[in-house]
Write an enzyme that holds these catalytic residues in place. Structure first.
Site, PDB file in Angstrom:
ATOM      1  N   GLU A 503     -40.666  15.292  36.741  1.00 26.68           N
ATOM      2  CA  GLU A 503     -41.730  14.489  37.334  1.00 26.68           C
ATOM      3  C   GLU A 503     -42.892  15.396  37.697  1.00 26.68           C
ATOM      4  OE1 GLU A 503     -40.064  12.243  40.586  1.00 26.68           O
ATOM      5  OE2 GLU A 503     -38.673  11.171  39.252  1.00 26.68           O
ATOM      6  N   HIS A 526     -41.994   7.021  40.520  1.00 27.27           N
ATOM      7  CA  HIS A 526     -41.058   7.280  41.638  1.00 27.27           C
ATOM      8  C   HIS A 526     -41.559   6.640  42.952  1.00 27.27           C
ATOM      9  CE1 HIS A 526     -37.754  10.257  43.005  1.00 27.27           C
ATOM     10  NE2 HIS A 526     -37.733   9.155  43.754  1.00 27.27           N
TER      11      HIS A 526
HETATM   12  P1  NAI Z   1     -25.490   6.249  48.442  1.00 24.43           P
HETATM   13  O1  NAI Z   1     -24.970   7.606  48.604  1.00 24.43           O
HETATM   14  O2  NAI Z   1     -25.471   5.333  49.588  1.00 24.43           O
HETATM   15  O3  NAI Z   1     -24.712   5.553  47.217  1.00 24.43           O
HETATM   16  C1  NAI Z   1     -24.383   6.213  46.031  1.00 24.43           C
HETATM   17  C2  NAI Z   1     -23.124   5.561  45.479  1.00 24.43           C
HETATM   18  O4  NAI Z   1     -22.868   6.099  44.203  1.00 24.43           O
HETATM   19  C3  NAI Z   1     -21.890   5.829  46.331  1.00 24.43           C
HETATM   20  O5  NAI Z   1     -21.222   4.620  46.611  1.00 24.43           O
HETATM   21  C4  NAI Z   1     -21.052   6.736  45.444  1.00 24.43           C
HETATM   22  O6  NAI Z   1     -19.656   6.574  45.667  1.00 24.43           O
HETATM   23  C5  NAI Z   1     -21.458   6.271  44.077  1.00 24.43           C
HETATM   24  N1  NAI Z   1     -21.168   7.250  43.028  1.00 24.43           N
HETATM   25  C6  NAI Z   1     -21.233   8.592  43.088  1.00 24.43           C
HETATM   26  N2  NAI Z   1     -20.892   9.132  41.898  1.00 24.43           N
HETATM   27  C7  NAI Z   1     -20.607   8.107  41.080  1.00 24.43           C
HETATM   28  C8  NAI Z   1     -20.184   8.020  39.727  1.00 24.43           C
HETATM   29  N3  NAI Z   1     -19.989   9.114  38.994  1.00 24.43           N
HETATM   30  N4  NAI Z   1     -19.959   6.800  39.217  1.00 24.43           N
HETATM   31  C9  NAI Z   1     -20.130   5.699  39.961  1.00 24.43           C
HETATM   32  N5  NAI Z   1     -20.520   5.710  41.255  1.00 24.43           N
HETATM   33  C10 NAI Z   1     -20.765   6.904  41.796  1.00 24.43           C
HETATM   34  O7  NAI Z   1     -26.974   6.441  47.881  1.00 24.43           O
HETATM   35  P2  NAI Z   1     -28.151   5.383  47.979  1.00 24.43           P
HETATM   36  O8  NAI Z   1     -28.893   5.547  49.246  1.00 24.43           O
HETATM   37  O9  NAI Z   1     -27.628   4.046  47.617  1.00 24.43           O
HETATM   38  O10 NAI Z   1     -29.114   5.941  46.826  1.00 24.43           O
HETATM   39  C11 NAI Z   1     -28.757   5.823  45.460  1.00 24.43           C
HETATM   40  C12 NAI Z   1     -29.737   6.615  44.593  1.00 24.43           C
HETATM   41  O11 NAI Z   1     -31.065   6.116  44.771  1.00 24.43           O
HETATM   42  C13 NAI Z   1     -29.806   8.084  44.940  1.00 24.43           C
HETATM   43  O12 NAI Z   1     -29.786   8.835  43.766  1.00 24.43           O
HETATM   44  C14 NAI Z   1     -31.161   8.245  45.588  1.00 24.43           C
HETATM   45  O13 NAI Z   1     -31.689   9.514  45.382  1.00 24.43           O
HETATM   46  C15 NAI Z   1     -31.968   7.201  44.868  1.00 24.43           C
HETATM   47  N6  NAI Z   1     -33.164   6.765  45.597  1.00 24.43           N
HETATM   48  C16 NAI Z   1     -34.310   6.551  44.864  1.00 24.43           C
HETATM   49  C17 NAI Z   1     -35.468   6.134  45.492  1.00 24.43           C
HETATM   50  C18 NAI Z   1     -36.691   5.881  44.703  1.00 24.43           C
HETATM   51  O14 NAI Z   1     -37.783   5.966  45.252  1.00 24.43           O
HETATM   52  N7  NAI Z   1     -36.575   5.531  43.449  1.00 24.43           N
HETATM   53  C19 NAI Z   1     -35.542   5.964  46.938  1.00 24.43           C
HETATM   54  C20 NAI Z   1     -34.247   6.115  47.605  1.00 24.43           C
HETATM   55  C21 NAI Z   1     -33.123   6.530  46.933  1.00 24.43           C
END
Ligand code: NAI
Length: 643
Positions: A503, A526
């Site tokens: 990015e 993003h």
């Molecule tokens: P979180 O940690 O609450 O949830 C992530 C989930 O993914 C967990 O339930 C975990 O068990 C699961 N997981 C981990 N490895 C896995 C795999 N190999 N296969 C299947 N499931 C798996 O995280 P949250 O807050 O829900 O965020 C998710 C993503 O969104 C993160 O990567 C974060 O960086 C991104 N994000 C992006 C934003 C944006 O502006 N586009 C803003 C906020 C978050």
């Protein structure tokens, strides 16, 4: 209560080791070349002592030989010893005597150099033990009396034991010094405490096992004198008891909600709109207790070292990569952020993207901007009744689940952790099964070695023909080349991507991506979590965490620290003790409470990696000497008191 204090003479009383002073004077009788030659021999001798090739007693004998110390050198050094004293020695000794403490002095140095000092301090000679020089008219350089216990490595323990057996060390004893020989008196059980005084030279092994560490000799006084010292102090006034004002620096234009919340909590705020560079940040934070940053300001270990007054850092954003979290923890500084404040913002964008893709809105809108009227809607679908497959059912994934279910979609999800399904959502046993059953696939996993490239040529092949893919999680999770092929072949009919493997670092940099200029592809920079509401929630959440930490000690939500919370009570005083997580720390703390008859009303300890964090509520406000003592425990990183 400590009754006897055994001092190592050189470490506790002098600015320079007595023998070094003697040698310095002795070498003056030689010309400069000769002095250099002899100094070189002394250095090589010192190196051999370090490697234990030569014992300390024999080292001293050789030092005398190399510098050709004679009787007149000893006499001259003896007459000048008072000039070598640490400035606070007289006051400390007087104070201990006034408080009826017995003072004992052990010295590996010679009585000719020690007695002038101890006599001047009026320490009885029967309590002073030194090495002895033997002057032989036949020999130029005096010999050292090898029969004297202090000539031997274990001499100090021998002498301490002798005093104990003679009934001359009645009551608890502390030994103050800076060597393993001093430590061994505590280890042998004769002394109750070993107080390491950081003076003259460093002995890491002795330091690591010390009960207390002091950097000035007078810091020893509260450790060995009466707890009722505080009675002599004036009572604290109402004004003094008011909560302290914390100097707070907020940078990078943090939302005004944070400023107003912190001001209401009586913090002194200075706000800046830009992200300061290292020099400016160092200057701004020299007296700062609280630092608030967003994602740009870098707080690395080197700069943290200069922030000696800093208690806590608030990252008013989601990530904390910009802070050296381990270094902050080592300094006793918890770091807070607001990891889930933008969860809803991302989830809403995902729903919007799904609708736009199902109706091919962007291609049609772009064409309309160019003057084309594309009314053909062959593939346009409603969301209702479709199946959405959520990969990663964490904070965002589960919110997405709720929103889509409200719109009438069937929800399936895949997560490596057994997550509770919300509403009618169903967990799928494998990624392949989820991909094969979904009309819309949306990714919400973190960036880990397992998730990198989780959507690739093979897994795209499992997806239903005519389905869509949305990625708002992390850029490296999707192989964009493989996705492009799937789009071109028509297997995937639309995609929305908010995050990319590479990015641009700023709005000025050009953005390049293999998916540019393909139909029904939404590319956003993003922005999934970037909404006004998210910024407000971040400001509210992080400022609340900062206030809670400084008003109650709570560290729930800290990213680098043991998480502790203890409800505040109105009739007690709270002490926060941050320490290196090593055995015996709690015992040392309790020992101090018991010595000072402190009534503990509540206590909670948590550890994380190398850091231990204890919150203690005590009943009475005679905590000043106790705080001083707690701060002197060797493993202590920081002690704070909250009224
Ligand atoms: P979180 O940690 O609450 O949830 C992530 C989930 O993914 C967990 O339930 C975990 O068990 C699961 N997981 C981990 N490895 C896995 C795999 N190999 N296969 C299947 N499931 C798996 O995280 P949250 O807050 O829900 O965020 C998710 C993503 O969104 C993160 O990567 C974060 O960086 C991104 N994000 C992006 C934003 C944006 O502006 N586009 C803003 C906020 C978050």
């Amino acid at each position: 209560m400590i009754q006897n204090i055994i001092f190592d003479f050189d470490c506790c009383f002098l600015q320079q080791e007595a023998i070094e002073f003697l040698i310095e004077l002795g070498l003056r009788k030689f010309d400069v070349t000769e002095q250099q030659f002899r100094l070189e021999s002394l250095r090589s001798l010192a190196a051999r002592t370090e490697t234990h090739e030569v014992s300390r007693g024999h080292k001293m004998a050789q030092q005398l030989q190399i510098s050709k110390i004679n009787q007149s050198d000893v006499k001259r050094a003896s007459s000048l010893m008072e000039t070598q004293l640490l400035p606070e020695v007289q006051m400390v000794i007087n104070y201990l005597k006034e408080n009826n403490r017995q003072i004992v002095v052990f010295s590996r140095g010679f009585e000719e150099l020690v007695l002038p000092v101890t006599d001047m301090l009026e320490i009885p000679r029967r309590n002073v033990f030194t090495n002895r020089l033997i002057f032989d008219p036949e020999r130029e350089v005096p010999a050292i009396d090898e029969a004297n216990p202090l000539f031997l490595q274990s001499g100090k323990v021998y002498l301490a034991e002798y005093l104990k057996n003679q009934g001359r060390l009645l009551g608890p004893t502390a030994v103050a010094g800076n060597s393993r020989a001093d430590l061994s008196i505590r280890k042998s059980g004769i002394a109750n405490y070993f107080i390491y005084f950081e003076n003259l030279r460093m002995d890491e092994a002795a330091l690591s096992e010390a009960d207390f560490v002091i950097r000035q000799l007078d810091q020893l006084l509260p450790l060995v004198t009466s707890p009722f010292l505080t009675n002599q102090k004036k009572n604290t006034t109402q004004e003094e008891r008011q909560a302290p004002k914390y100097n707070t620096i907020l940078v990078e234009n943090i939302h005004p909600i944070a400023t107003s919340r912190l001001k209401d909590a009586d913090f002194n705020i200075a706000s800046y709109t830009h992200s300061p560079d290292v020099d400016e940040l160092t200057r701004l934070t020299s007296k700062c207790h609280v630092l608030g940053i967003r994602s740009k300001t870098q707080v690395r270990a080197e700069i943290l070292k200069k922030m000696q007054h800093l208690f806590v850092i608030g990252c008013f954003c989601i990530g904390t990569d910009q802070v050296d979290l381990a270094a902050a923890a080592q300094q006793g500084i918890p770091v807070f952020n607001a990891p889930y404040a933008n969860t809803r913002s991302v989830a809403e964008l995902v729903v919007g993207m799904a609708i736009m893709l199902m109706r091919d809105v962007f291609s049609k809108s772009n064409a309309a901007h160019q003057g084309q009227w594309l009314k053909k809607t062959t593939h346009a679908c409603e969301l209702r009744g479709k199946t959405v497959g959520i990969i990663g059912y964490g904070h965002i994934g589960s919110q997405v689940s709720i929103l889509f279910e409200d719109l009438g979609l069937k929800i399936i999800y895949y997560d490596i952790v057994d997550k509770l399904p919300l509403g009618n959502a169903r967990r799928m046993p494998s990624l392949e099964m989820l991909l094969a059953a979904s009309d819309i696939v949306t990714l919400h996993v973190p960036d880990t070695p397992e998730t990198r490239g989780i959507i690739n040529e093979q897994t795209l092949g499992f997806m239903k023909s005519g389905s869509i893919l949305i990625n708002t999680s992390r850029g490296k999770v999707v192989d964009l080349k493989a996705l492009k092929s799937a789009l071109v072949s028509g297997r995937i009919i639309g995609t929305a991507i908010d995050v990319f493997p590479d990015e641009p670092g700023s709005n000025q940099e050009r953005f390049i991506c293999e998916l540019q200029n393909l139909p029904n592809v939404i590319l956003t920079p993003h922005i999934g979590g970037s909404t006004l509401e998210a910024q407000e929630r971040i400001a509210d959440e992080v400022s609340t965490k900062l206030i809670n930490f400084l008003k109650t000690g709570a560290t729930i939500g800290a990213v680098n620290f043991p998480e502790v919370d203890l409800p505040p009570t109105s009739d007690s005083y709270r002490i926060l003790h941050i320490h290196r997580n090593q055995p015996q720390v709690l015992a040392k703390i309790h020992n101090i409470f018991s010595q000072y008859q402190i009534h503990v009303t509540a206590e909670i300890l948590k550890t994380r990696d190398s850091i231990g964090y204890l919150i203690v509520d005590i009943h009475q406000d005679n905590s000043a000497p106790v705080l001083e003592l707690l701060s002197r425990i060797t493993e202590t990183i920081r002690v704070l008191k909250i009224d």
